[in-house]
Design an enzyme around this catalytic site. Structure first.
Site, PDB file in Angstrom:
ATOM      1  CG  HIS A  17      -1.871  -1.170   1.161  1.00 44.54           C
ATOM      2  ND1 HIS A  17      -1.975  -1.862   2.455  1.00 44.54           N
ATOM      3  CD2 HIS A  17      -2.733  -1.715   0.490  1.00 44.54           C
ATOM      4  CE1 HIS A  17      -3.077  -2.797   2.196  1.00 44.54           C
ATOM      5  NE2 HIS A  17      -3.305  -2.652   1.035  1.00 44.54           N
ATOM      6  CE  LYS A  41     -13.254  -7.828   4.407  1.00 50.92           C
ATOM      7  NZ  LYS A  41     -12.672  -6.998   3.217  1.00 50.92           N
ATOM      8  NE  ARG A  90      -2.217  -7.510  -4.634  1.00 50.69           N
ATOM      9  CZ  ARG A  90      -2.998  -7.537  -3.705  1.00 50.69           C
ATOM     10  NH1 ARG A  90      -2.248  -7.888  -2.556  1.00 50.69           N
ATOM     11  NH2 ARG A  90      -4.472  -7.439  -3.681  1.00 50.69           N
ATOM     12  CB  SER A 127      -3.885  -7.018   4.116  1.00 47.97           C
ATOM     13  OG  SER A 127      -3.483  -5.809   3.764  1.00 47.97           O
TER      14      SER A 127
HETATM   15  P1  ADP Z   1      -9.263  -4.457  -0.682  1.00 42.83           P
HETATM   16  O1  ADP Z   1     -10.314  -5.334   0.153  1.00 42.83           O
HETATM   17  O2  ADP Z   1     -10.068  -3.372  -1.431  1.00 42.83           O
HETATM   18  O3  ADP Z   1      -8.443  -5.098  -1.831  1.00 42.83           O
HETATM   19  P2  ADP Z   1      -6.699  -3.860   0.479  1.00 42.83           P
HETATM   20  O4  ADP Z   1      -6.670  -2.982   1.740  1.00 42.83           O
HETATM   21  O5  ADP Z   1      -6.434  -5.480   0.245  1.00 42.83           O
HETATM   22  O6  ADP Z   1      -8.524  -3.601   0.055  1.00 42.83           O
HETATM   23  O7  ADP Z   1      -6.007  -3.152  -0.713  1.00 42.83           O
HETATM   24  C1  ADP Z   1      -6.395  -1.904  -1.182  1.00 42.83           C
HETATM   25  C2  ADP Z   1      -5.718  -1.464  -2.439  1.00 42.83           C
HETATM   26  O8  ADP Z   1      -4.396  -1.854  -2.511  1.00 42.83           O
HETATM   27  C3  ADP Z   1      -6.081  -2.307  -3.782  1.00 42.83           C
HETATM   28  O9  ADP Z   1      -6.094  -1.599  -4.874  1.00 42.83           O
HETATM   29  C4  ADP Z   1      -5.146  -3.517  -3.707  1.00 42.83           C
HETATM   30  O10 ADP Z   1      -4.935  -4.174  -5.039  1.00 42.83           O
HETATM   31  C5  ADP Z   1      -3.929  -2.794  -3.348  1.00 42.83           C
HETATM   32  N1  ADP Z   1      -2.703  -3.394  -2.970  1.00 42.83           N
HETATM   33  C6  ADP Z   1      -2.661  -4.287  -1.832  1.00 42.83           C
HETATM   34  N2  ADP Z   1      -1.565  -4.768  -1.877  1.00 42.83           N
HETATM   35  C7  ADP Z   1      -0.940  -4.220  -2.825  1.00 42.83           C
HETATM   36  C8  ADP Z   1       0.770  -4.688  -3.330  1.00 42.83           C
HETATM   37  N3  ADP Z   1       1.444  -5.667  -2.666  1.00 42.83           N
HETATM   38  N4  ADP Z   1       1.106  -4.060  -4.265  1.00 42.83           N
HETATM   39  C9  ADP Z   1       0.274  -3.381  -4.864  1.00 42.83           C
HETATM   40  N5  ADP Z   1      -1.256  -2.862  -4.498  1.00 42.83           N
HETATM   41  C10 ADP Z   1      -1.577  -3.507  -3.686  1.00 42.83           C
END
Ligand code: ADP
Length: 151
Positions: A17, A41, A90, A127
């Site tokens: 992030h 959730k 990703r 995450s």
């Molecule tokens: P969601 O539940 O909406 O996917 P996240 O908190 O998992 O929420 O992720 C928020 C954003 O960050 C999403 O666009 C996700 O694709 C991006 N993201 C998460 N991890 C990475 C990473 N390692 N590299 C690039 N983008 C990421």
């Protein structure tokens, strides 16, 4: 003013992030990192903890704001006057998931999505993986920012 919303659960905020927000900063005047609240959730970290992790990761950066919202992301964007949604990609699974949502947001929400491909050194981070490692007391220090490492 170019304002973008970076929506997610951020449970917890990771170096993946951080990579996306840091690289998007030159593109926008303001990035609102928006934690979506879904009553159905279960989260590992409370809303307050997740907000604190993000705030501590961007000390003294007036361009980065943290907010929470309920409901549709494009409605939140309209509410705060943000014309852009920032998302990270990703892999093709992320792309396939994001495509229809971005098209819908543009179509009915008139909000444009901007995607950044993750840096190769953090593309493996999610995450979900961080939470799994935490549950089994593994070393997650290379996957999260300093604010989360202290937990
Ligand atoms: P969601 O539940 O909406 O996917 P996240 O908190 O998992 O929420 O992720 C928020 C954003 O960050 C999403 O666009 C996700 O694709 C991006 N993201 C998460 N991890 C990475 C990473 N390692 N590299 C690039 N983008 C990421």
């Amino acid at each position: 003013m170019k304002k973008a919303v970076f929506p997610g659960s951020f449970d917890p905020f990771t170096l993946g992030h951080l990579d996306i927000v840091s690289r998007a900063l030159p593109l926008f005047d303001e990035i609102v990192i928006a934690i979506g609240i879904n009553a159905d959730k279960k989260y590992m970290f409370s809303l307050e903890e997740r907000m604190a992790f993000i705030k501590e990761s961007f000390p003294n950066n007036p361009k980065v704001k943290v907010a929470t919202y309920q409901g549709l992301t494009f409605a939140f964007c309209q509410e705060i006057g943000a014309k852009f949604i920032l998302r990270g990609l990703r892999n093709t699974t992320d792309y396939n998931f994001e495509q229809a949502i971005a098209q819908t947001n543009q179509n009915i929400g008139e909000v444009e999505s901007v995607f950044l491909v993750s840096s190769p050194n953090v593309a493996n981070i999610s995450s979900t993986i961080v939470r799994d490692i935490m549950r089994y007391d593994g070393d997650y220090s290379t996957l999260v920012p300093k604010a989360v490492r202290k937990k």
